[in-house]
Design a protein around this motif. Sequence first.
Motif, short mmCIF file in Angstrom:
data_model
loop_
_atom_site.label_atom_id
_atom_site.label_comp_id
_atom_site.label_asym_id
_atom_site.label_seq_id
_atom_site.Cartn_x
_atom_site.Cartn_y
_atom_site.Cartn_z
N SER A 150 -8.39 5.69 8.48
CA SER A 150 -7.66 4.24 8.76
C SER A 150 -6.02 4.54 8.30
O SER A 150 -5.72 5.33 7.59
N PRO B 137 0.74 -1.31 -0.14
CA PRO B 137 0.09 0.08 0.03
C PRO B 137 0.86 1.29 0.17
O PRO B 137 1.85 1.37 0.84
N GLU C 194 -8.45 -2.12 -2.78
CA GLU C 194 -7.78 -2.07 -1.53
C GLU C 194 -7.33 -0.87 -1.37
O GLU C 194 -6.78 -0.54 -0.35
N SER C 195 -7.22 0.00 -2.47
CA SER C 195 -6.34 1.14 -2.26
C SER C 195 -7.02 2.13 -1.22
O SER C 195 -6.43 3.22 -0.62
N ARG D 290 -9.51 4.09 1.23
CA ARG D 290 -10.09 3.84 2.61
C ARG D 290 -11.50 3.60 2.89
O ARG D 290 -12.31 4.09 2.17
N LYS E 227 -2.83 2.74 6.90
CA LYS E 227 -2.64 1.48 6.13
C LYS E 227 -1.14 1.47 6.31
O LYS E 227 -0.42 2.12 6.86
N ASP E 228 -0.80 0.34 5.56
CA ASP E 228 0.91 0.12 5.76
C ASP E 228 1.63 1.24 5.33
O ASP E 228 1.35 1.40 3.80
#
Length: 997
Positions: A306, A148, A941-942, A944, A308-309
Amino acid sequence: MANIPPPTQQPVFRPPPSPNFRPSPPPVGYRPSNSPGIPNQNWTPRPQSPPPGAIRPQTLGMRPPGGIPGAIPGAPPPVGGQPYLASNSALPGVRPSVSPHFRPGPLPPPSTGRPINVMQPQTGYGYTPNAQPPNYITTASPPLPEIPVSPANTNTSPQLSNTRPLPKRQYPKQQMAETYTDPTNVYDQTFTPATPGIGQEIYGQPPTAQSSMGTLTNQFSNMAMNGLSQSQSHTVHLIGFQPNVRDLDAPPPPIILPPNSSVTSSENANCDPSYKRCTLNTIPATSALLNKSRLPLALVITPYRSVKDGDEPVPVVTDTVIARCRRCRTYINPFVTFVENGHKWRCNMCFLLNEVPNQFDWDIQSNAPTDRWKRAELNHAVVEFVAPTEYMVRPPQPPVYLFVIDVSFPAVQSGIVATAARTILESLDRLPNEDNRTKIGFITVDTSLHFYSLSPNTTEPQMLVVSDLEDVFLPQPDDLLVNLSEARTVVESLLNRLGDMFKDTQIVGNALGSALSAGFKLVSSWGGKLIVVQSSLPSINPGGLKNREDTKALGTQKESTLLQSADPFYKKFAVDCSRSQVCVDMFLLGSQYSDVATLSCCPRYTGGQTYFYPAFNAGRSEDALKFAHEFAEFLASPIGLEAVMRVRASKGIRMTSFHGNFFVRQTDLLALPNVSRDHSYAIELAIEDNLTTPTVCFQTAVLHTTCYGERRIRVLTLALPVTNSLSEMFASADQVAITTLLANKAVERSLTSKLEDSREALTNKIIDILGVYKSALTPAHTGASPQLQISDNLKLLPLLSLGLLKHVGLRASSQIPTDLRAYAMCLLTTMPSQLLITYLHPRFYSLHDMPLEVGTHGPDGIIMPVPLNLTSEKLERHGIYLVEDGQNIFIWVGKDVSPQLFIDLFNVRTYEEIRGGKSTLPQLETSFSQRVNAIIGKTRESRRGVYYPHLYIVKQDGDPSLRLWFLSHIIEDRTDTVMSYIQWLGYLKDRVNAGAF
């Protein structure tokens, strides 16, 4: 201050004149004024050289021998390369300001002999024209696991390149904010204040932080010499030019604060726009100036976005040392000032002097002194404090999850009960339960209420049925809500059996209102979440509803009544829940009319969310996968419990209205039983008194209990400069934040008035903004103009407003079901800006001709295609295209596509074999299949949020309704009721030319 020798005289740089221009010789003792690209016709007196030993005058944009004026030692320059463009000055070593389209020849060397980095013109924020693509992988390969990408940090800037050390600039004593240890190189030194607070402020001075610097800023504001209006923004023409949709991902206009506004040089001192952003990154000094601009002033806040990594986690202050202003209760932040040798600090909101806590410079863990300048609250705009006991009314509540599941015949037949039970069972390990305090319970409902005794001392659950729905009661006081860790075995046993317990039911009624009342009685002593999984329309009082869908009212003025709540029970119930810290989340999966407009009242006033799955059928794997994925992610999301949110602003600014899912407890206090992840809130602002300080601050504080049992305060601080210039206001306007606010206001207007009124109000706001810009900031002040102009940073605002007008939530149409429109409105008021912009302006990619490296793994993860403009001109009969808006993904397949692409992507040989509609792409071994699936996976997935978009295959000559749905996302084209983008610009131009601003 050391004397600076007089500069040596050098030739004055002038742009090349027009070939047909023959200027007359200048009078003796006069010099031409530098206007890039325009022949010099005006003459101004030539400044006399300063006498020997005098201090050389400095203006913003000059490079004195001591370095860049106003630069914070150790800090990188602003975005865009060389940070300061010179003003119209003929002093040696000064670069004149240039037009973005003017390419000058070699500059004369400065008098100091140092080279100057020439800044190249830019066309937008973060986008460089004709840039060469990166050297990525050029051969197809299987997609690797995605890494990510962290959001761009708008505070970072390219480093200046030095060829020789620069001496430290000497500031007047009253303007110095800190002292620095290394005077040799202001770009490489480390910021280490020698004595906290010394030189920052003279005790007893009037509370105007950096007043002298603010005066200097105001003096230059009207001259456009602060680098913002000249180097960061310029006027662009809209008509006749295709919008560059890649600029939708550009960062907002930079925030240019006066020097030394922050007590540290941390790049994280100001708030990241993903947490908080303002519609204006330069605040007008007076309400009259704000009204004149017609620009909205508001904050867009996502306090629990959120992480993310790769994202920076929010720093946590664990020593419970919390410094707050005694008067306005502002938390200490990077924009306060320390005085009296660091023993006191002055609030940056109300300017009151406060004592620094005794333990502020002491490390409790090591029991030793610590460096205050390394404290998180002085280096980070977003920080969390672990709250001491005085911030607690009661011990921190445990996370409580009470599931209210519809088990009537429609829910069982469509597979909702079995799918929900299996998802909860598989998510038990993901529920927040690190401290083993999480409680869980279940109520199933049809025409009766079914409670479940989950005693840890047994292995099988016991069902308790309550048929009295008018005066609902709990059948037993204990074991209906149990500790998950202690009763894990019996909970799993219930979930394993729940899918088959009602498989033979024939009951079609539903008593949701009674189930909600019973659930409230069960959890009100703790607070927590009521998670409703509903299939059929509630039919039994209290809260009984009727099917009020009226196709004849769709598209008429009566449609707005269908978008309002049909029963006051749900709003009253939501207010009661808010008082007891109970949040309601709705998962509506009906195959028929669900009355989303009424049921969404519960999440709206309790800080929850509504999720809608029309025509759900678990027999379709796509439906089951979408619901299971979103439901599981929802259950696993960390949440803030029993929260309140308060927004504070500098003196002279007040909050006027609030938008989002919450309940307003006081004029500036929002009650949030749950702070859901990635929820957005919009707060409108007004200027009550004239602003006399060079900067203003906005601070948001969210007091909450984490789902791990710790009481915390999350603080977000945003500082913005103040201006008296209308041009600077327009140059700093954030089109993404403005669109987010307009979406919220349009939804509110639709619910309180009519849809037509909301569309008209939105159109009038865009016309006002364009009209003021034309009348005040363009040469064509009045009268008709063939062109429509706006500042570069607002050039996509008309496109985004058109996307909002064509959105399913606001579009004028008689074909949009009420449930779909009501659900779209729920999303418009809760989505963070990152999701909302894509929801309004979908992404459009060409797949059949994408470069070989697209869809493969690059340095920043999966390489995505270049987005296209949303126009059908891009659709070709031999092409395959992808359109996605965050909620759905469409793949358009032309009739004349190469048969090899059918084989590589769909594993079929002909166009006729492709099955249109809701689908799942096969995972093939071909390079094209792997790259397209990687793009779809990255798309899902990218962003939020918990949303998992459906995939639809749209054939060029396939299902007409599906084709129309796909084409409704191509917003630059004309539809039956809304004009095209070109027509929209022409309409705006005509209205602007006809209006008086």
